[in-house]
Design a protein around this motif. Sequence first.
Motif, short mmCIF file in Angstrom:
data_model
loop_
_atom_site.label_atom_id
_atom_site.label_comp_id
_atom_site.label_asym_id
_atom_site.label_seq_id
_atom_site.Cartn_x
_atom_site.Cartn_y
_atom_site.Cartn_z
N GLY A 382 0.77 -1.12 -0.07
CA GLY A 382 -0.08 -0.08 0.07
C GLY A 382 0.84 1.24 0.05
N ALA A 383 2.02 1.15 0.85
CA ALA A 383 2.89 2.51 0.81
C ALA A 383 3.55 2.77 -0.69
CB ALA A 383 3.83 2.25 1.82
N LEU A 384 4.12 1.57 -1.09
CA LEU A 384 4.52 1.71 -2.45
C LEU A 384 3.56 2.38 -3.58
CD1 LEU A 384 6.83 -1.37 -2.62
CD2 LEU A 384 7.69 1.01 -2.11
N ALA A 385 2.23 1.70 -3.61
CA ALA A 385 1.27 2.29 -4.42
C ALA A 385 1.12 3.66 -4.14
CB ALA A 385 -0.09 1.33 -4.04
N SER A 386 1.07 4.26 -3.01
CA SER A 386 0.72 5.62 -2.64
C SER A 386 2.02 6.35 -3.15
CB SER A 386 0.70 5.77 -1.18
OG SER A 386 -0.47 5.17 -0.83
N ALA A 387 3.13 5.59 -3.01
CA ALA A 387 4.34 6.59 -3.48
C ALA A 387 4.35 6.84 -4.89
CB ALA A 387 5.73 5.71 -3.06
N ASN A 388 3.90 5.85 -5.75
CA ASN A 388 3.60 5.62 -7.04
C ASN A 388 2.68 6.66 -7.65
OD1 ASN A 388 5.66 3.67 -7.43
ND2 ASN A 388 3.90 1.88 -7.81
N LYS A 389 1.90 7.28 -6.64
CA LYS A 389 0.89 8.11 -7.23
C LYS A 389 1.29 9.59 -6.29
CE LYS A 389 -3.16 4.84 -6.77
NZ LYS A 389 -4.34 4.49 -6.13
N GLY A 390 2.36 9.61 -5.89
CA GLY A 390 2.85 10.98 -5.41
C GLY A 390 2.90 11.24 -4.08
N ASP A 391 2.47 10.27 -3.10
CA ASP A 391 1.98 10.46 -1.87
C ASP A 391 3.19 9.76 -0.90
OD1 ASP A 391 1.18 10.71 0.90
OD2 ASP A 391 -0.71 9.77 0.58
N GLY A 392 4.07 10.33 -0.56
CA GLY A 392 5.23 9.40 0.35
C GLY A 392 4.96 9.13 1.96
N GLY A 393 3.44 9.94 2.34
CA GLY A 393 3.24 9.77 3.56
C GLY A 393 3.13 8.34 4.31
N PRO A 394 2.58 7.33 3.50
CA PRO A 394 2.57 5.93 4.31
C PRO A 394 4.03 5.56 4.43
CG PRO A 394 0.60 6.15 2.70
CD PRO A 394 1.47 7.39 2.61
N LEU A 395 4.72 5.72 3.58
CA LEU A 395 6.06 4.96 3.60
C LEU A 395 6.95 5.84 4.72
CD1 LEU A 395 7.57 2.83 1.98
CD2 LEU A 395 8.49 4.38 0.43
N LEU A 396 6.73 7.06 4.80
CA LEU A 396 7.24 7.77 6.04
C LEU A 396 6.66 7.09 7.38
CD1 LEU A 396 8.85 10.12 6.87
CD2 LEU A 396 6.97 11.46 6.83
N LYS A 397 5.64 6.82 7.30
CA LYS A 397 5.02 6.11 8.42
C LYS A 397 5.99 4.90 8.86
CE LYS A 397 0.41 8.31 8.74
NZ LYS A 397 -1.05 8.17 8.81
N LEU A 398 6.03 3.97 7.87
CA LEU A 398 6.73 2.80 8.09
C LEU A 398 8.24 3.17 8.51
CD1 LEU A 398 5.90 0.58 5.04
CD2 LEU A 398 5.50 -0.07 7.35
N SER A 399 8.87 4.29 8.13
CA SER A 399 10.02 4.66 8.32
C SER A 399 10.27 5.10 9.63
CB SER A 399 10.70 5.75 7.60
OG SER A 399 12.05 6.07 7.94
N ASP A 400 9.35 5.87 10.20
CA ASP A 400 8.96 6.47 11.44
C ASP A 400 8.70 5.13 12.44
OD1 ASP A 400 9.44 9.10 10.75
OD2 ASP A 400 7.27 9.35 10.95
N SER A 401 8.13 4.33 12.13
CA SER A 401 7.92 2.82 13.17
C SER A 401 9.31 2.20 13.15
CB SER A 401 6.82 1.93 12.56
OG SER A 401 7.31 1.24 11.60
N TYR A 402 10.03 2.37 12.41
CA TYR A 402 11.46 1.87 12.37
C TYR A 402 12.42 2.41 13.55
CZ TYR A 402 15.28 -0.64 9.89
OH TYR A 402 16.32 -1.64 9.62
N TYR A 403 12.36 3.80 13.27
CA TYR A 403 13.02 4.44 14.38
C TYR A 403 12.30 4.84 15.60
CZ TYR A 403 16.05 5.77 10.36
OH TYR A 403 16.93 5.68 9.34
#
Length: 550
Positions: A382-403
């Motif tokens: 889902g995060a990659l699909a959003s990024a493909n549409k120009g929205d980096g928010g979901p991938l940023l949330k994954l990164s934030d959970s990591y940190y």
Amino acid sequence: MHLTRPLRSPAIALAMTGLLLSVSTGCSDGGSHHAAASSPPPAAPTAPAAGAAAQPAPSATASAAADSATPGTLTPLPAAIPANLQPYYKQKLSWHTCGVPEFQCTTMRVPLDYAHPVTADDLTLAVARKKADGPGKRLGSLLVNPGGPGGSAIDYLQYAALGYPAEVTARYDMAAVDPRGVARSEPVKCLTDKQMDAYTAVDTTPDDSAEQGKLATADRGFAAGCKKMSAKLIGHVSTIDSARDMDVLRQLLGDSKLNYVGKSYGTFLGATYAGLYPQRVGRLVLDGAMDPSVSAEESSRAQAGGFETAFTAFAGDCVKRSDCPLGHTSTADAGKRIDALFAALDKHPLPTGTPRPLTEALGTTGVIAAMYDQEAWPSLRGALASANKGDGGPLLKLSDSYYERDDAGKYSNLMYANAAVNCLDLPPAFHSPADVTKALPAFRAASPHFGTALAWSSLVCGYWPLPATGHPERIPAKGAAPILVVGTIRDPATPYAWAKSLAAQLTSGTLLTYDGDGHTAYARGSSCIDSAVNAYLLSGTVPPPHKTCT
């Protein structure tokens, strides 16, 4: 090197929402309380306690000065407790109810420097437990640690006490201590939250000398911040120090031998304990094992290969699905598409609906975060699909959970403790950008998609303000009771080869294999693994040689 962290299922995360163990530590900051377990990240299952690594990882974990270095052998400590440490072993713990009635908390004193114990320089460590809740014979305490280094064992205890098999929690007092410098135990501090936001976004695939200089400057600033904010502590947070702390706690809990489940880096901590105190080993489970005999550079490179293996498994699953944002042809094509996304982020970070754009570094971290557990793969799609549409928010949330960055912008001290422990445990993999550049071909061969980022992420210890006190060592733990080592064949963070190596090093080691995906295996859904580990914990029965679960 990236931090290692086992993940818990969404069901367990939801069941634990709101559970908070409040431990008064007496720290100079007023004993502020870290409670990652009460706030699962929005887009993926949370780690019980250990996350990734700064940039995306501030350096290597169990490693050494150079690949060519011959590892030593960890020497046991004398069996008798020295007279100057007796006061620590004889202190009385004062327990109080915390969070919910089933959990109890306390603190314990340990010397800042075991070589020179001075009461004025004691550290105060946070301890928690949940007493055995079944009718069977109590088997003592079972200490747990989730890894990192830098993960909160007390946060993980909240998962283990509720999520481990009932037959185990019925007969063991489940217990944990936040290691020195971690979470509630006098935490190492290095940067402000705003500074950490900037640090995690720095480009870890520099294209020229100017970008290399920016990365080196960021690493120097990180190291200088740790020295400025935690100068007294960062020289005394080694794995050996924490293993000695565990022995004090073993005595204070009333156990003649240590029973323990360590995950990820927790296997290095547990193996170190066994090497120092083989005669005090009870039942030790080392799950998602690290190899204490390899160098920092070799360790980071092997982990890059582990993430590559995990991504290949993810991509192979993804291309078979109708919603795959990486195409539907082959894993090779999916790999080209993820590379194209990273390259696009390098040139044009994506908006996220927040003041923080999704840079290439943050996007890479987001992808890596989802490699730890296949249950996170749908979130990544889902995060990659959003990024493909120009929205980096979901991938940023994954990164934030990591940190371990929460929605308010606050970071736990995970990354700071991670760097402090790693840089003290082993000499740095690299000392300069030139060193990294020389190593890039080998890293890229091990991991075409993540090798470059992991190589550059291993530079921070090259600027550390203190020399390492440790070095690569084999750990035979001769004379120890049987030790169970668990390895997952497609583990991204602790490659399976490490489990085989550790089991072979340990004189009494037995290897249990999980032919599966994700990081660590026990209490993650495999009834075969759980049955084998339970039999060991409850009766001391080790599985037959070469046992493999699927």
